[in-house]
Design an enzyme around this catalytic site. Structure first.
Site, mmCIF file in Angstrom:
data_model
loop_
_atom_site.group_PDB
_atom_site.id
_atom_site.type_symbol
_atom_site.label_atom_id
_atom_site.label_comp_id
_atom_site.label_asym_id
_atom_site.label_seq_id
_atom_site.Cartn_x
_atom_site.Cartn_y
_atom_site.Cartn_z
ATOM 1 C CE1 TYR A 155 -2.684 -3.360 0.853
ATOM 2 C CE2 TYR A 155 -4.363 -1.668 1.041
ATOM 3 C CZ TYR A 155 -4.013 -2.994 0.886
ATOM 4 O OH TYR A 155 -4.982 -3.941 0.775
ATOM 5 C CE LYS A 202 2.569 -17.873 -0.450
ATOM 6 N NZ LYS A 202 1.781 -19.120 -0.361
ATOM 7 C CG ASP A 235 -1.043 -20.234 1.201
ATOM 8 O OD1 ASP A 235 -0.420 -19.880 2.221
ATOM 9 O OD2 ASP A 235 -0.489 -20.754 0.225
ATOM 10 C CG ASP A 259 -7.612 -4.333 2.772
ATOM 11 O OD1 ASP A 259 -8.749 -4.343 3.284
ATOM 12 O OD2 ASP A 259 -7.326 -3.602 1.806
#
Ligand code: NAD
Length: 365
Positions: A155, A202, A235, A259
């Site tokens: 972002y 991740k 995930d 988010d």
């Protein structure tokens, strides 16, 4: 500051919009100034409802109403007009409705800009089951709090077209911002007697960026031996959230995962109409729902104001108005438990004004 005439006019117009159900009273002494940003889309509808509910608690607030929407941005040429920043600088506290952002072009996200300009580094989103809301998880009680880093990651808005049809988007992760959000989450856990913090990442793929975020989380976790610390790849975390939502307590995430996971989590407890939030900085706090401007339901009178009302509960706690916060929270829960005045998004048939009247009546009861 809003003059008393302007305030009176606003209160009367709220009363009329809500079917004259809200008592209009005037206070000589106003101990709190709070910036009110109705935003756009359904923002003004839910903001008016939240203001009515807060005022019914008896806490005296003078609202500094400022406009933040595409029209004002076009007029001022600033992603966050100076008048908005000046007001929040003065009041330190804002209650904010959603603001639309053009997709795939146009001006920079107002929300991202506001969070960066005021350094609102922690996005705190409690996700809790409400009584009477039918979900796919009726047999479990969900009570988790999401801590989303709010100032960097993808972002940062650092995008670049290297050559035609080839674009890079920079993911920025810093030690400073990662430590700040981790410290915030663990401090909250200790203060509120929560048991577990789950970092979501991740780092198996983004070894440097998410690796740094994880190292910072681990460093902070060591200072809180009484709190269980867990790490999940994003995930897997998404699947676990859907399969076993009741096993999550606090979630700690960089901006983008935070988010996405927020909306996923909202879906577990009845949708975006019921999940509140707070953007917290060292100096300022902006309270807003997780949801956006919901262009598909604007003006239909069915926007659910629960999420912004619950954000106002968080605001009242921040203002140390615990009794008023408790009153508002309990009133909302009673209206849900009774189930007669709920909005369509949570399975009811009421409109925004009817739900708001029911909450106000419960507060006054
Ligand atoms: P959205 O949250 O506006 O809507 C998603 C779905 O949830 C829609 O079907 C909508 O009707 C429903 N919904 C949302 N809030 C609801 C409520 N209070 N009551 C009942 N139903 C509700 O998400 P979107 O459609 O992806 O985004 C629309 C716009 O909002 C975009 O311009 C986006 O940039 C902006 N946005 C702003 C914020 C913010 O200001 N903090 C947050 C998210 C999205």
């Amino acid at each position: 500051m809003a003059g008393s005439k302007e305030l009176a006019h606003r209160k009367i117009s709220i009363a009329l919009q809500g079917g004259s159900v809200f008592a209009v009273h005037y206070n000589e002494k106003v101990p709190y100034s709070v910036t009110l940003i109705p935003g756009d889309g359904i923002g003004p509808e839910v903001a008016d409802a939240a203001v009515c509910a807060v005022e019914a608690t008896g806490v005296l607030i003078e609202w500094e109403r400022v406009e933040l929407n595409a029209g004002v941005i076009a007029k001022t040429g600033q992603s966050v007009p100076q008048a908005v920043l000046d007001s929040i600088e003065r009041t330190r506290v804002a209650l904010k409705g959603p603001v639309s952002t053009p997709i795939g072009g146009g001006f920079q996200s107002v929300n991202v800009a506001l969070r960066k300009k005021l350094d609102l580094f922690a996005n705190v989103r409690p996700v809790r089951s409400l009584p009477g809301v039918k979900t796919r998880f009726d047999d479990v009680k969900i009570d988790m709090v999401i801590f989303r880093e709010n100032t960097e990651d993808l972002y940062s808005g650092l995008e670049h077209e290297v050559v035609t049809d080839v674009v890079t988007s920079l993911k920025v992760i810093t030690r400073l911002a990662s430590l700040r959000i981790a410290n915030y989450a663990f401090a909250f856990a200790r203060a509120h007697g929560r048991k577990k913090v789950t970092s979501v990442h991740k780092a198996n793929i983004m070894k440097l960026a998410d690796g740094l975020f994880l190292r910072c989380c681990r460093e902070v976790a060591q200072k809180y031996p009484e709190i269980e610390y867990q790490e999940l790849i994003v995930d897997n975390a998404s699947m676990q959230l859907v399969m076993r939502p009741e096993t999550f307590d606090l979630l700690l995430l960089p901006n983008l995962y935070g988010d996405i996971v927020s909306d996923l989590a909202a879906g577990l407890v009845g949708g975006l109409g019921v999940v509140p939030g707070a953007n917290m900085g060292e100096k300022h706090a902006v309270f807003e729902a997780v949801h956006g401007s919901a262009p598909d339901i604007v003006g239909k009178g069915i926007a659910n104001p629960t999420a912004l009302m619950l954000s106002a509960v968080m605001m009242l706690i921040h203002l140390r108005e615990q009794a008023a916060a408790g009153k508002l929270q309990a009133a909302i829960e009673r209206v849900y438990a009774e189930g007669k005045h709920l909005l369509p998004d949570v399975g009811g048939k009421a409109n925004t004004a009817e739900f708001t009247s029911a909450v106000v009546a419960e507060i006054r009861r």
